[in-house]
Design an enzyme around this catalytic site. Structure first.
Site, PDB file in Angstrom:
ATOM      1  N   GLU A 165       0.795  -1.251   0.000  1.00 34.44           N
ATOM      2  CA  GLU A 165       0.000   0.000   0.000  1.00 34.44           C
ATOM      3  C   GLU A 165       0.819   1.289   0.000  1.00 34.44           C
ATOM      4  O   GLU A 165       0.564   2.202   0.784  1.00 34.44           O
ATOM      5  CB  GLU A 165      -0.964  -0.014   1.196  1.00 34.44           C
ATOM      6  CG  GLU A 165      -1.887  -1.220   1.182  1.00 34.44           C
ATOM      7  CD  GLU A 165      -2.829  -1.293   2.390  1.00 34.44           C
ATOM      8  OE1 GLU A 165      -2.709  -0.461   3.305  1.00 34.44           O
ATOM      9  OE2 GLU A 165      -3.685  -2.191   2.411  1.00 34.44           O
ATOM     10  N   ASN A 208       2.196  -5.035  -3.265  1.00 36.83           N
ATOM     11  CA  ASN A 208       0.799  -5.395  -2.972  1.00 36.83           C
ATOM     12  C   ASN A 208      -0.011  -4.134  -2.648  1.00 36.83           C
ATOM     13  O   ASN A 208       0.454  -3.276  -1.894  1.00 36.83           O
ATOM     14  CB  ASN A 208       0.805  -6.329  -1.742  1.00 36.83           C
ATOM     15  CG  ASN A 208      -0.503  -7.041  -1.497  1.00 36.83           C
ATOM     16  OD1 ASN A 208      -1.047  -7.673  -2.398  1.00 36.83           O
ATOM     17  ND2 ASN A 208      -1.023  -6.941  -0.282  1.00 36.83           N
ATOM     18  N   HIS A 243     -10.317  -6.440  -2.337  1.00 33.99           N
ATOM     19  CA  HIS A 243     -11.395  -6.303  -1.357  1.00 33.99           C
ATOM     20  C   HIS A 243     -12.571  -5.669  -2.104  1.00 33.99           C
ATOM     21  O   HIS A 243     -12.633  -4.459  -2.268  1.00 33.99           O
ATOM     22  CB  HIS A 243     -10.950  -5.435  -0.182  1.00 33.99           C
ATOM     23  CG  HIS A 243      -9.860  -6.076   0.618  1.00 33.99           C
ATOM     24  ND1 HIS A 243     -10.083  -7.226   1.353  1.00 33.99           N
ATOM     25  CD2 HIS A 243      -8.550  -5.765   0.787  1.00 33.99           C
ATOM     26  CE1 HIS A 243      -8.946  -7.576   1.956  1.00 33.99           C
ATOM     27  NE2 HIS A 243      -8.005  -6.716   1.625  1.00 33.99           N
ATOM     28  N   GLU A 272      -6.028 -10.870  -1.552  1.00 33.57           N
ATOM     29  CA  GLU A 272      -6.863 -10.699  -0.342  1.00 33.57           C
ATOM     30  C   GLU A 272      -8.343 -10.667  -0.713  1.00 33.57           C
ATOM     31  O   GLU A 272      -9.104  -9.824  -0.257  1.00 33.57           O
ATOM     32  CB  GLU A 272      -6.467  -9.397   0.393  1.00 33.57           C
ATOM     33  CG  GLU A 272      -4.989  -9.332   0.732  1.00 33.57           C
ATOM     34  CD  GLU A 272      -4.577  -8.121   1.555  1.00 33.57           C
ATOM     35  OE1 GLU A 272      -5.473  -7.417   2.079  1.00 33.57           O
ATOM     36  OE2 GLU A 272      -3.375  -7.884   1.682  1.00 33.57           O
ATOM     37  N   ASP A 274     -12.173 -10.817  -1.088  1.00 31.56           N
ATOM     38  CA  ASP A 274     -13.438 -10.979  -0.372  1.00 31.56           C
ATOM     39  C   ASP A 274     -14.467 -10.065  -1.021  1.00 31.56           C
ATOM     40  O   ASP A 274     -14.113  -9.141  -1.749  1.00 31.56           O
ATOM     41  CB  ASP A 274     -13.326 -10.734   1.147  1.00 31.56           C
ATOM     42  CG  ASP A 274     -12.539  -9.498   1.550  1.00 31.56           C
ATOM     43  OD1 ASP A 274     -12.498  -8.523   0.770  1.00 31.56           O
ATOM     44  OD2 ASP A 274     -11.971  -9.485   2.662  1.00 31.56           O
TER      45      ASP A 274
HETATM   46  C1  XIL Z   1      -6.363  -6.772   8.231  1.00 36.21           C
HETATM   47  C2  XIL Z   1      -6.675  -7.996   9.078  1.00 36.21           C
HETATM   48  O1  XIL Z   1      -7.532  -8.830   8.352  1.00 36.21           O
HETATM   49  C3  XIL Z   1      -7.308  -7.596  10.390  1.00 36.21           C
HETATM   50  O2  XIL Z   1      -7.440  -8.727  11.255  1.00 36.21           O
HETATM   51  C4  XIL Z   1      -6.456  -6.527  11.077  1.00 36.21           C
HETATM   52  O3  XIL Z   1      -7.129  -6.066  12.232  1.00 36.21           O
HETATM   53  C5  XIL Z   1      -6.173  -5.367  10.152  1.00 36.21           C
HETATM   54  O4  XIL Z   1      -5.588  -5.837   8.946  1.00 36.21           O
HETATM   55  N1  XIL Z   1      -5.052  -4.950   3.655  1.00 36.21           N
HETATM   56  C6  XIL Z   1      -4.015  -5.752   4.098  1.00 36.21           C
HETATM   57  C7  XIL Z   1      -4.248  -6.661   5.240  1.00 36.21           C
HETATM   58  O5  XIL Z   1      -2.944  -5.783   3.477  1.00 36.21           O
HETATM   59  O6  XIL Z   1      -3.095  -6.859   6.010  1.00 36.21           O
HETATM   60  C8  XIL Z   1      -5.388  -6.183   6.117  1.00 36.21           C
HETATM   61  O7  XIL Z   1      -5.633  -7.178   7.091  1.00 36.21           O
HETATM   62  C9  XIL Z   1      -6.621  -5.885   5.291  1.00 36.21           C
HETATM   63  C10 XIL Z   1      -6.337  -4.818   4.280  1.00 36.21           C
END
Ligand code: XIL
Length: 381
Positions: A165, A208, A243, A272, A274
């Site tokens: 990020e 990422n 996401h 990641e 979802d």
């Molecule tokens: C999130 C986790 O899922 C949570 O449990 C934690 O509280 C915060 O981080 N982007 C990312 C991940 O790269 O590391 C994040 O994970 C979600 C967003």
């Protein structure tokens, strides 16, 4: 053989598929259809797991993960604040357990993540006498951290999210205004990749980020990645967090993101995945964990279950996404879900705290949802 087991899946009831979760991983019936088998010739299929799932406290969850997935990422345990909480203290206990779990269950372990603005302790950016760290101090800290962590898991971690990020969400700058950038300068990204390569000559090294389906952020990302390649920075791939929501981003942008990154001759990963099914008021493309939205009466509509029509919408969304991933399976090397089941998704707490979300393929009882069936069907060619 593979084809037969894929087809036979369609004749199984959801209950029969669910039966697998009640057995320990080692005893799982090898003929039971699973995501990892279904996509074995396409890409790795992974999940982010938590400590209890891999250390035996949540044995059911661990068994389901091991039977269904060929890759795992630690959801939190390898982040700086977990693995290196104080200047002279590393905590490898959990990360070691992930490495052991991955080895035992023939899963690829992904290291997440080395350099990020979130979940990094404040001391990392502090210097002497209450001043911010100097560039030299922070570079040394970054190098020590990367060498220690990457070095320890050499040969055990397949690939690292080296920088997470770093791109801005708006404004005129390409890069986010983070302490890494403020203190070191724009080259903090190059440096992180070079340190990681020194520490493990063989690991894959990834950039990422989220929201890369947004045209502006994506084109900034392409600029960043091109620059890295031109300067000979050792990068192997790019992770698009993914996401998503039910209706955003548009599928065409999802596909374009993969195509644009593949054109840079980088491996592309969905890191990641979802799908948030709840109402959103803010900017749905922004997955910065520091972002908060206010709740309210209508923000949490499915506390007693997800209605069938919504299950079907979710299933359709996943089917559409997997159709894209499969079309690009020559460039997509991994698809990882951010969590194992709805009960363990971070989206129950983000961006509004305390909601009941349904973003994954397994429900709160670890049973496969219609979205699981829809994804499995896509694997049949
Ligand atoms: C999130 C986790 O899922 C949570 O449990 C934690 O509280 C915060 O981080 N982007 C990312 C991940 O790269 O590391 C994040 O994970 C979600 C967003």
């Amino acid at each position: 053989m593979q084809l037969i087991s894929r087809r036979s899946f369609l004749t199984l009831t959801a209950g029969a598929v669910a039966g697998v979760v009640h057995q320990p991983a080692a005893a799982a019936d090898p003929s039971t259809p699973t995501l990892r088998k279904a996509f074995a010739n396409d890409f790795l299929i992974g999940a982010a797991l938590n400590t209890a799932q891999i250390d035996g406290r949540d044995a059911k969850g661990g068994a389901l993960a091991a039977s269904q997935f060929s890759a795992l990422t630690a959801e939190n345990d390898m982040k700086w604040q977990s693995i290196h909480p104080a200047p002279d203290r590393y905590n490898f206990q959990a990360a070691d357990a992930y490495a052991k779990f991955a080895g035992k269950n023939d899963m690829k372990l992904i290291g997440h993540c080395l350099v990020w603005h979130s979940q990094t302790p404040a001391w990392v950016f502090q210097g002497d006498n209450g001043q911010p760290a100097t560039r030299e101090q922070l570079l040394k800290r970054m190098r020590d951290h990367i060498h220690t962590v990457v070095g320890r898991y050499k040969g055990k971690v397949m690939g690292w999210d080296v920088v997470n990020e770093a791109l801005a969400d708006g404004g005129s700058d390409i890069l986010r205004d983070s302490p890494w950038r403020r203190i070191i300068g724009d080259d903090f990204i190059d440096q992180a990749f070079r340190f990681a390569r020194e520490a493990d000559p063989k690991a894959e090294l990834y950039y990422n980020d989220y929201g890369l389906e947004n045209e502006r952020k994506r084109s900034n990302c392409v600029k960043l990645l091109k620059g890295l390649k031109e300067r000979g920075v050792p990068i192997t791939g790019v992770g698009t967090q993914s996401h998503f929501h039910l209706n955003s981003p548009p599928l065409a942008e999802v596909e374009k993101t993969i195509v644009d990154f593949a054109a840079l001759k980088l491996k592309v990963m969905v890191t990641e995945l979802d799908v948030d099914v709840l109402p959103s008021r803010g900017n749905p493309g922004n997955a910065d964990i520091n972002r908060r939205e206010q709740g309210g009466d209508r923000s949490n509509p499915y506390t007693s279950g997800l209605p069938d029509d919504m299950q079907e919408k979710l299933a359709k969304r996943y089917a559409d996404l997997f159709a894209i991933y499969l079309r690009h399976r020559n460039s997509v090397t991994r698809v990882t879900f951010w969590g194992l089941d709805d009960g363990h998704s971070w989206l129950n707490g983000f961006p509004v705290r305390g909601r009941t979300n349904y973003p994954l393929l397994f429900d709160r009882n670890l049973k496969p949802k219609p979205a699981f069936t829809a994804v499995m069907k896509k694997s049949i060619k």
